[in-house]
Write a protein that holds these residues in place. Structure first.
Motif, PDB file in Angstrom:
ATOM      1  N   ASP A  49       0.830  -1.208   0.000  1.00  0.00           N
ATOM      2  CA  ASP A  49       0.000   0.000   0.000  1.00  0.00           C
ATOM      3  C   ASP A  49       0.866   1.259   0.000  1.00  0.00           C
ATOM      4  O   ASP A  49       0.598   2.209  -0.730  1.00  0.00           O
ATOM      5  N   ALA A  50       1.904   1.238   0.843  1.00  0.00           N
ATOM      6  CA  ALA A  50       2.771   2.415   0.928  1.00  0.00           C
ATOM      7  C   ALA A  50       3.517   2.626  -0.389  1.00  0.00           C
ATOM      8  O   ALA A  50       3.737   3.750  -0.826  1.00  0.00           O
ATOM      9  N   ARG A  51       3.881   1.511  -1.037  1.00  0.00           N
ATOM     10  CA  ARG A  51       4.578   1.606  -2.317  1.00  0.00           C
ATOM     11  C   ARG A  51       3.659   2.215  -3.374  1.00  0.00           C
ATOM     12  O   ARG A  51       4.081   3.018  -4.199  1.00  0.00           O
ATOM     13  N   LEU A  52       2.398   1.836  -3.312  1.00  0.00           N
ATOM     14  CA  LEU A  52       1.420   2.394  -4.252  1.00  0.00           C
ATOM     15  C   LEU A  52       1.292   3.904  -4.026  1.00  0.00           C
ATOM     16  O   LEU A  52       1.312   4.700  -4.968  1.00  0.00           O
ATOM     17  N   ALA A  53       1.189   4.299  -2.743  1.00  0.00           N
ATOM     18  CA  ALA A  53       1.074   5.724  -2.416  1.00  0.00           C
ATOM     19  C   ALA A  53       2.322   6.480  -2.878  1.00  0.00           C
ATOM     20  O   ALA A  53       2.232   7.603  -3.387  1.00  0.00           O
ATOM     21  N   LEU A  54       3.482   5.839  -2.719  1.00  0.00           N
ATOM     22  CA  LEU A  54       4.725   6.453  -3.195  1.00  0.00           C
ATOM     23  C   LEU A  54       4.648   6.706  -4.703  1.00  0.00           C
ATOM     24  O   LEU A  54       5.049   7.764  -5.201  1.00  0.00           O
ATOM     25  N   GLY A  55       4.103   5.739  -5.414  1.00  0.00           N
ATOM     26  CA  GLY A  55       3.916   5.896  -6.862  1.00  0.00           C
ATOM     27  C   GLY A  55       2.985   7.061  -7.185  1.00  0.00           C
ATOM     28  O   GLY A  55       3.251   7.844  -8.096  1.00  0.00           O
ATOM     29  N   TRP A  56       1.911   7.189  -6.419  1.00  0.00           N
ATOM     30  CA  TRP A  56       0.980   8.304  -6.640  1.00  0.00           C
ATOM     31  C   TRP A  56       1.693   9.635  -6.445  1.00  0.00           C
ATOM     32  O   TRP A  56       1.512  10.562  -7.218  1.00  0.00           O
ATOM     33  N   ALA A  57       2.485   9.692  -5.357  1.00  0.00           N
ATOM     34  CA  ALA A  57       3.187  10.943  -5.055  1.00  0.00           C
ATOM     35  C   ALA A  57       4.107  11.308  -6.220  1.00  0.00           C
ATOM     36  O   ALA A  57       4.152  12.452  -6.658  1.00  0.00           O
ATOM     37  N   ARG A  58       4.827  10.300  -6.736  1.00  0.00           N
ATOM     38  CA  ARG A  58       5.758  10.582  -7.834  1.00  0.00           C
ATOM     39  C   ARG A  58       5.013  11.015  -9.077  1.00  0.00           C
ATOM     40  O   ARG A  58       5.404  11.961  -9.743  1.00  0.00           O
ATOM     41  N   GLN A  59       3.924  10.323  -9.383  1.00  0.00           N
ATOM     42  CA  GLN A  59       3.110  10.696 -10.545  1.00  0.00           C
ATOM     43  C   GLN A  59       2.671  12.141 -10.462  1.00  0.00           C
ATOM     44  O   GLN A  59       2.709  12.866 -11.441  1.00  0.00           O
ATOM     45  N   GLY A  60       2.184  12.522  -9.282  1.00  0.00           N
ATOM     46  CA  GLY A  60       1.645  13.865  -9.116  1.00  0.00           C
ATOM     47  C   GLY A  60       2.713  14.887  -8.744  1.00  0.00           C
ATOM     48  O   GLY A  60       2.400  16.031  -8.480  1.00  0.00           O
ATOM     49  N   ARG A  61       3.967  14.443  -8.710  1.00  0.00           N
ATOM     50  CA  ARG A  61       5.078  15.312  -8.299  1.00  0.00           C
ATOM     51  C   ARG A  61       4.808  15.960  -6.946  1.00  0.00           C
ATOM     52  O   ARG A  61       4.994  17.156  -6.754  1.00  0.00           O
ATOM     53  N   HIS A  62       4.313  15.150  -6.008  1.00  0.00           N
ATOM     54  CA  HIS A  62       4.124  15.641  -4.647  1.00  0.00           C
ATOM     55  C   HIS A  62       5.243  15.091  -3.771  1.00  0.00           C
ATOM     56  O   HIS A  62       5.878  14.109  -4.125  1.00  0.00           O
ATOM     57  N   GLU A  63       5.438  15.726  -2.606  1.00  0.00           N
ATOM     58  CA  GLU A  63       6.476  15.239  -1.700  1.00  0.00           C
ATOM     59  C   GLU A  63       6.043  13.932  -1.030  1.00  0.00           C
ATOM     60  O   GLU A  63       6.858  13.091  -0.701  1.00  0.00           O
ATOM     61  N   HIS A  64       4.750  13.800  -0.826  1.00  0.00           N
ATOM     62  CA  HIS A  64       4.250  12.553  -0.261  1.00  0.00           C
ATOM     63  C   HIS A  64       2.815  12.325  -0.717  1.00  0.00           C
ATOM     64  O   HIS A  64       2.166  13.248  -1.216  1.00  0.00           O
ATOM     65  N   ALA A  65       2.333  11.109  -0.548  1.00  0.00           N
ATOM     66  CA  ALA A  65       0.920  10.817  -0.784  1.00  0.00           C
ATOM     67  C   ALA A  65       0.486   9.813   0.264  1.00  0.00           C
ATOM     68  O   ALA A  65       1.289   8.993   0.719  1.00  0.00           O
ATOM     69  N   VAL A  66      -0.780   9.916   0.658  1.00  0.00           N
ATOM     70  CA  VAL A  66      -1.326   9.021   1.669  1.00  0.00           C
ATOM     71  C   VAL A  66      -2.160   7.949   0.972  1.00  0.00           C
ATOM     72  O   VAL A  66      -2.923   8.255   0.053  1.00  0.00           O
ATOM     73  N   TYR A  67      -1.977   6.701   1.392  1.00  0.00           N
ATOM     74  CA  TYR A  67      -2.721   5.594   0.796  1.00  0.00           C
ATOM     75  C   TYR A  67      -4.227   5.746   1.022  1.00  0.00           C
ATOM     76  O   TYR A  67      -4.660   6.045   2.122  1.00  0.00           O
TER      77      TYR A  67
END
Ligand code: C2E
Ligand code: CA
Ligand code: CA
Length: 541
Positions: A269-287
């Motif tokens: 789940d955290a890896r997926l959220a990390l992918g979201w953050a990178r896609q959106g060019r955010h510093e972090h993303a929450v699952y």
């Protein structure tokens, strides 16, 4: 690089390999083939690694550095040898190698017990050292000495009753970085990163491999606690890292999970959220479970789309277009629907058009709808219903130089006069894809409509030189209608289109009030739920 040769070189450098080199190499090649087969196997079962680990013991490659070397070599060398999704292959290799080490240790223990009787004291001490070293390797990352993925998994699986949070920290663009730095420098960098992260208090820190670090928090009160740790970690890593005679700045991104029932799936789940953050060019993303479900659904659809086009799961729905002066149906617009096997309501374009455009499948799909619609139009015409058949064209179709010839061919084979076909294009597609194709289509006698006018960067100027004969006002245009300013906008747009000899169709008419207003403003045609929803062939053919 030949992996078995590298392997043999590696193990002979750190330990004794019995037998003839060629024989040892053949044995290693066999093990490598088994590993590759295990990674490819469906269903994937990492326990296959246990036996391979035991075989390494049989080969008497038993010094701890040998297994360390082996695991290291395979981590990097094995993934490129297996085709398929690189992330999935990596995941499998990691799990498999964990089992290789487990199997190795178990087989060694058995061998050691057997040998114990004949062993003298110093040999026994040697074996104990070997075992501690191996056990350490099972729970520690070999580069940084931090707890590894396996240990974090175990912690996640152990219930605490309270809320917990996991922050998965990834170094951005690490693979390229490691490539350019070389293995030794990359290891040095990871060690330095680990040292800085060790300064963070109140978290359990693990090194999950290469660019990934996990920070586990107990007794959290919400995602904010974890985000705060992610920020602290980012600040800790902000200063440049000295490396030889230069220094390096790292950027990191975080994926965050927080809640009450952790489990091993938190890593995924955290890896997926990390992918979201990178896609959106955010510093972090929450699952978020809902977003993960939407992702999974999109992936399922993406996987099913190619064969769906071939196996005829697509159908054209038709929505009638009304002449506003007398409410006569003068045409229909064909709208693609995806009828998935197993029943259920058909899926609409939001679920597949973007996907089809990204993968190029919009070409066969668009062609299919065009053929269907032309044949349906010809059937209606034969039955005495004279309708203009509107079909949407994607920018990708418009960029095909053969489009005009294809359209002529389809019309001919369907038996539909060119004048009964209207192709709808968006303004941006028309501007990007050039004028020549549109001109050729217009010369065939096909009518062209500018779709979704009023969205994007619509400019009235383009209307004057594009070879279109109809403008479709986007539903958004109606949104504010009724308010004086919006009504004036509509009035002037319609008047201008008329001055340019273009007919106007209003889309998305949902109320009688909108219908009346548009009629008063002189709009020619209307389409919308107020009149009729799109449906499978709404008139008898
Ligand atoms: P569009 O060309 O603007 O088509 C009109 C859309 O508005 C359709 O959505 C239609 O169902 C919807 N609609 C009609 N009346 C109303 C109404 O009163 N209120 C509201 N809210 N919506 C209304 P649909 O079928 O979901 O299609 C969405 C878009 O997908 C289409 O927008 C078109 O751009 C694209 N599309 C559909 N079929 C095809 C196709 O065969 N090829 C290509 N390239 N694009 C297609
Ligand atoms: Ca349209
Ligand atoms: Ca439209």
């Amino acid at each position: 690089m030949d992996l078995t040769r590298e392997w043999l070189r590696g193990v002979t450098r750190v330990g004794f390999v019995p037998g003839v080199r060629a024989r040892a190499r053949a044995a290693l090649q066999e093990l490598l083939d088994e590993l590759i087969a295990a990674v490819r196997a469906e269903p994937f079962d990492p326990a296959a690694g246990d036996r391979i680990g035991a075989e390494l013991v049989d080969l008497r490659m038993s010094a701890p550095p040998v297994i360390g070397m082996t695991v290291r070599l395979l981590t990097d060398g094995l993934p490129p040898l297996v085709e398929g999704d690189p992330a999935e292959v990596r995941r499998r290799v990691t799990l498999l190698l964990e089992h290789v080490t487990t199997g190795f240790v178990a087989a060694q223990r058995d061998a050691a017990v057997q040998a114990a009787e004949q062993m003298n004291r110093s040999e026994k001490i040697h074996w104990r050292r070997v075992q501690t070293e191996l056990q350490r390797r099972l729970i520690e990352d070999p580069v940084t000495g931090l707890p590894n993925q396996q240990q974090l998994r175990q912690l996640l699986a152990a219930p605490t009753g309270g809320r917990r949070g996991l922050c998965l920290l990834g170094i951005d663009r690490y693979p390229e970085l490691a490539d350019s730095l070389g293995q030794d420098n990359a290891d040095q960098l990871l060690t330095a990163v680990a040292a800085r992260l060790r300064q963070l208090t109140g978290v359990f820190l693990a090194h999950l491999g290469d660019d990934e670090f996990g920070l586990l928090l107990d007794d959290t009160t919400g995602t904010d606690d974890v985000v705060k740790v992610a920020d602290q970690a980012r600040r800790a890593l902000a200063a440049p890292f000295p490396l030889g005679d230069h220094s390096l700045r790292l950027e990191v991104t975080a994926g965050v999970v927080e809640g009450r029932n952790p489990g091993e799936h938190w890593l995924r789940d955290a890896r997926l959220a990390l992918g979201w953050a990178r896609q959106g060019r955010h510093e972090h993303a929450v699952y978020e479970p809902a977003r993960a479900e939407a992702d999974r659904r999109r992936h399922r659809l993406a996987a099913a789309l190619p064969s769906a086009v071939d196996s005829g799961e697509f159908v054209a729905y038709y929505q009638p277009l009304y002449r506003l002066t007398d409410r006569a149906v003068t045409g229909v617009e064909a709208l693609a629907r995806w009828q998935r096997p197993g029943g259920g309501p058909p899926l609409g374009p939001p679920d597949f058009i973007t996907l089809a455009e990204r993968t190029g499948l919009i070409r066969p799909l668009g062609r299919f709808i065009l053929e269907r619609a032309c044949r349906q139009g010809a059937a209606w015409l034969r039955a005495g219903r004279d309708l203009t058949i509107s079909v949407n064209l994607s920018p990708l179709q418009l960029s095909e130089p053969t489009l005009p010839a294809d359209v002529a061919d389809i019309l001919h084979r369907a038996g539909l006069p060119a004048g009964r076909l209207q192709l709808e294009i968006t303004e941006s597609a028309a501007l990007d894809q050039g004028y020549a194709t549109l001109q050729q289509l217009a010369e065939l006698g096909v009518r062209l409509a500018l779709d979704d006018f009023g969205t994007g960067y619509s400019s009235l100027a383009t209307l004057s030189w594009l070879p279109v004969s109809n403008v479709k006002l986007a539903a958004e245009f109606l949104a504010g209608a009724g308010a004086p300013a919006a009504t004036e906008m509509l009035r002037h747009t319609i008047a201008l289109c008329h001055a340019l000899n273009l007919t106007v169709t209003a889309e998305g008419i949902e109320t009688a009030g909108q219908e009346e207003l548009l009629r008063d403003l002189g709009c020619d045609y209307g389409q919308g739920y107020h009149f009729a929803r799109p449906a499978a062939a709404p008139f008898a053919s």
